[in-house]
Design an enzyme around this catalytic site. Structure first.
Site, PDB file in Angstrom:
ATOM      1  N   GLY A  46     -18.085   0.704  21.431  1.00 51.50           N
ATOM      2  CA  GLY A  46     -16.703   1.085  21.704  1.00 51.50           C
ATOM      3  C   GLY A  46     -16.216   1.971  20.572  1.00 51.50           C
ATOM      4  O   GLY A  46     -16.817   2.017  19.500  1.00 51.50           O
ATOM      5  N   GLN A  51     -10.144   6.144  15.089  1.00 49.33           N
ATOM      6  CA  GLN A  51     -11.332   6.053  14.232  1.00 49.33           C
ATOM      7  C   GLN A  51     -11.946   7.416  13.932  1.00 49.33           C
ATOM      8  O   GLN A  51     -12.727   7.540  12.980  1.00 49.33           O
ATOM      9  CB  GLN A  51     -12.373   5.144  14.874  1.00 49.33           C
ATOM     10  CG  GLN A  51     -11.943   3.676  14.940  1.00 49.33           C
ATOM     11  CD  GLN A  51     -13.000   2.792  15.539  1.00 49.33           C
ATOM     12  OE1 GLN A  51     -13.053   2.620  16.763  1.00 49.33           O
ATOM     13  NE2 GLN A  51     -13.856   2.219  14.725  1.00 49.33           N
ATOM     14  N   CYS A  92     -17.451  -3.467  13.110  1.00 47.36           N
ATOM     15  CA  CYS A  92     -16.594  -2.312  13.365  1.00 47.36           C
ATOM     16  C   CYS A  92     -17.210  -1.076  12.727  1.00 47.36           C
ATOM     17  O   CYS A  92     -17.674  -1.127  11.577  1.00 47.36           O
ATOM     18  CB  CYS A  92     -15.207  -2.563  12.758  1.00 47.36           C
ATOM     19  SG  CYS A  92     -14.043  -1.225  13.058  1.00 47.36           S
ATOM     20  N   LEU A  93     -17.209   0.019  13.442  1.00 44.64           N
ATOM     21  CA  LEU A  93     -17.798   1.252  12.918  1.00 44.64           C
ATOM     22  C   LEU A  93     -17.002   1.788  11.734  1.00 44.64           C
ATOM     23  O   LEU A  93     -17.499   2.591  10.962  1.00 44.64           O
ATOM     24  CB  LEU A  93     -17.880   2.301  14.025  1.00 44.64           C
ATOM     25  CG  LEU A  93     -18.790   1.920  15.203  1.00 44.64           C
ATOM     26  CD1 LEU A  93     -18.750   2.983  16.273  1.00 44.64           C
ATOM     27  CD2 LEU A  93     -20.207   1.651  14.743  1.00 44.64           C
ATOM     28  N   HIS A 134     -10.638  -5.610  20.698  1.00 46.24           N
ATOM     29  CA  HIS A 134     -10.932  -5.038  19.375  1.00 46.24           C
ATOM     30  C   HIS A 134     -10.412  -3.596  19.296  1.00 46.24           C
ATOM     31  O   HIS A 134      -9.782  -3.201  18.323  1.00 46.24           O
ATOM     32  CB  HIS A 134     -12.452  -5.075  19.134  1.00 46.24           C
ATOM     33  CG  HIS A 134     -12.896  -4.427  17.858  1.00 46.24           C
ATOM     34  ND1 HIS A 134     -13.320  -5.139  16.762  1.00 46.24           N
ATOM     35  CD2 HIS A 134     -12.979  -3.123  17.493  1.00 46.24           C
ATOM     36  CE1 HIS A 134     -13.632  -4.305  15.783  1.00 46.24           C
ATOM     37  NE2 HIS A 134     -13.442  -3.076  16.205  1.00 46.24           N
ATOM     38  N   GLU A 135     -10.661  -2.843  20.375  1.00 48.46           N
ATOM     39  CA  GLU A 135     -10.217  -1.431  20.390  1.00 48.46           C
ATOM     40  C   GLU A 135      -8.704  -1.331  20.507  1.00 48.46           C
ATOM     41  O   GLU A 135      -8.081  -0.469  19.887  1.00 48.46           O
ATOM     42  CB  GLU A 135     -10.889  -0.679  21.547  1.00 48.46           C
ATOM     43  CG  GLU A 135     -12.409  -0.699  21.551  1.00 48.46           C
ATOM     44  CD  GLU A 135     -13.042  -0.250  20.246  1.00 48.46           C
ATOM     45  OE1 GLU A 135     -14.191  -0.620  20.000  1.00 48.46           O
ATOM     46  OE2 GLU A 135     -12.370   0.448  19.451  1.00 48.46           O
ATOM     47  N   HIS A 138      -7.141  -1.452  17.271  1.00 48.19           N
ATOM     48  CA  HIS A 138      -7.178  -0.171  16.559  1.00 48.19           C
ATOM     49  C   HIS A 138      -5.979   0.702  16.931  1.00 48.19           C
ATOM     50  O   HIS A 138      -5.412   1.392  16.086  1.00 48.19           O
ATOM     51  CB  HIS A 138      -8.474   0.598  16.882  1.00 48.19           C
ATOM     52  CG  HIS A 138      -9.663   0.204  16.062  1.00 48.19           C
ATOM     53  ND1 HIS A 138      -9.707   0.305  14.702  1.00 48.19           N
ATOM     54  CD2 HIS A 138     -10.867  -0.276  16.440  1.00 48.19           C
ATOM     55  CE1 HIS A 138     -10.888  -0.119  14.263  1.00 48.19           C
ATOM     56  NE2 HIS A 138     -11.622  -0.457  15.287  1.00 48.19           N
TER      57      HIS A 138
HETATM   58  O1  K2U Z   1     -14.246  -0.326  17.128  1.00 53.47           O
HETATM   59  C1  K2U Z   1     -15.417  -0.207  16.810  1.00 53.47           C
HETATM   60  O2  K2U Z   1     -15.755   0.015  15.646  1.00 53.47           O
HETATM   61  C2  K2U Z   1     -16.469  -0.397  17.851  1.00 53.47           C
HETATM   62  C3  K2U Z   1     -17.145  -1.719  17.738  1.00 53.47           C
HETATM   63  C4  K2U Z   1     -16.806  -2.413  19.038  1.00 53.47           C
HETATM   64  C5  K2U Z   1     -16.998  -3.883  19.026  1.00 53.47           C
HETATM   65  C6  K2U Z   1     -16.530  -4.670  17.989  1.00 53.47           C
HETATM   66  C7  K2U Z   1     -16.707  -6.037  18.039  1.00 53.47           C
HETATM   67  C8  K2U Z   1     -17.330  -6.623  19.128  1.00 53.47           C
HETATM   68  C9  K2U Z   1     -17.782  -5.821  20.149  1.00 53.47           C
HETATM   69  C10 K2U Z   1     -17.610  -4.459  20.098  1.00 53.47           C
HETATM   70  C11 K2U Z   1     -18.592  -1.337  17.411  1.00 53.47           C
HETATM   71  O3  K2U Z   1     -19.298  -1.155  18.543  1.00 53.47           O
HETATM   72  S1  K2U Z   1     -19.311  -2.392  16.253  1.00 53.47           S
HETATM   73  C12 K2U Z   1     -20.922  -2.512  16.586  1.00 53.47           C
HETATM   74  C13 K2U Z   1     -21.218  -3.646  17.510  1.00 53.47           C
HETATM   75  C14 K2U Z   1     -22.113  -3.458  18.514  1.00 53.47           C
HETATM   76  C15 K2U Z   1     -22.425  -4.517  19.348  1.00 53.47           C
HETATM   77  C16 K2U Z   1     -21.814  -5.744  19.192  1.00 53.47           C
HETATM   78  C17 K2U Z   1     -20.907  -5.920  18.172  1.00 53.47           C
HETATM   79  C18 K2U Z   1     -20.592  -4.862  17.326  1.00 53.47           C
HETATM   80 ZN    ZN Z   2     -13.551  -1.260  15.235  1.00 52.89          ZN
END
Ligand code: K2U
Ligand code: ZN
Length: 171
Positions: A46, A51, A92-93, A134-135, A138
């Site tokens: 996501g 971001q 989180c990225l 989560h998004e 943000h």
């Molecule tokens: O917002 C972001 O940085 C994207 C996250 C989305 C996410 C956060 C927590 C749980 C699920 C999705 C990134 O994709 S973080 C990388 C990731 C990938 C798979 C599972 C968990 C986190």
């Molecule tokens: Zn994030």
């Protein structure tokens, strides 16, 4: 399409409240295309527009096995459908290499406008529910470490700052 730089904590822009989108036009679709390419390049599932430094209420996501089914959420609104909270180890990225548990409602309704400007509504559960919430955080200027203790949050920020310094030195 282009891969854009992903902001990392403690960049103050990540605390901004993003603004609603007026029109889903080609310029917005170009942004969403770049967001998807940036998300794939960073191995994310996501990404919120803030971001990549754009304070518009736009989210992209791809939960598919083959990473070939991008989803687009413009001006999303979520409504919890249960008081049942479920823990999930989030990352989180914008906070690389930091993972910790966050509890969120396990089922939410998502109302949004899609890539073509059409209004859509669906129910999110499991990883979709975690990721969309989560998004959505943000878009409100909230990152998942804001739910942790002050000590854990400060340690996470210091860890990311060190990692970003090391990456810059290696370039
Ligand atoms: O917002 C972001 O940085 C994207 C996250 C989305 C996410 C956060 C927590 C749980 C699920 C999705 C990134 O994709 S973080 C990388 C990731 C990938 C798979 C599972 C968990 C986190
Ligand atoms: Zn994030």
């Amino acid at each position: 399409m282009a891969v854009r730089e992903i902001l990392t904590v403690p960049d103050a822009r990540l605390k901004l409240v993003s603004k609603p989108v007026d029109t889903v036009d080609d310029a917005l679709r170009d942004l969403m295309d770049d967001m998807v390419e940036t998300m794939y390049a960073a191995d994310g599932i996501g990404l919120a527009a803030i971001q990549v430094g754009v304070d518009k209420r736009v989210i992209v996501m791809d939960l598919s096995e083959n990473r070939d089914a991008p989803r687009y959420f413009v001006n999303p609104v979520i409504t919890p459908l249960t008081e049942d909270l479920k823990p999930y180890s989030e990352g989180c990225l914008s906070i690389p290499d930091v993972f910790d548990e966050v509890e969120r409602p396990s089922k939410v309704k998502v109302e949004y406008i899609d890539y073509d400007g059409q209004k859509r509504e669906e129910i999110a559960e499991d990883l979709f529910a975690v990721c969309i919430q989560h998004e959505m955080d943000h878009l409100e200027g909230v990152v998942f470490i804001d739910y942790l203790s002050r000590l854990k949050r400060e340690r996470a920020v210091k860890k990311v700052q060190k990692l970003v310094r090391q990456r810059a030195a290696a370039e």
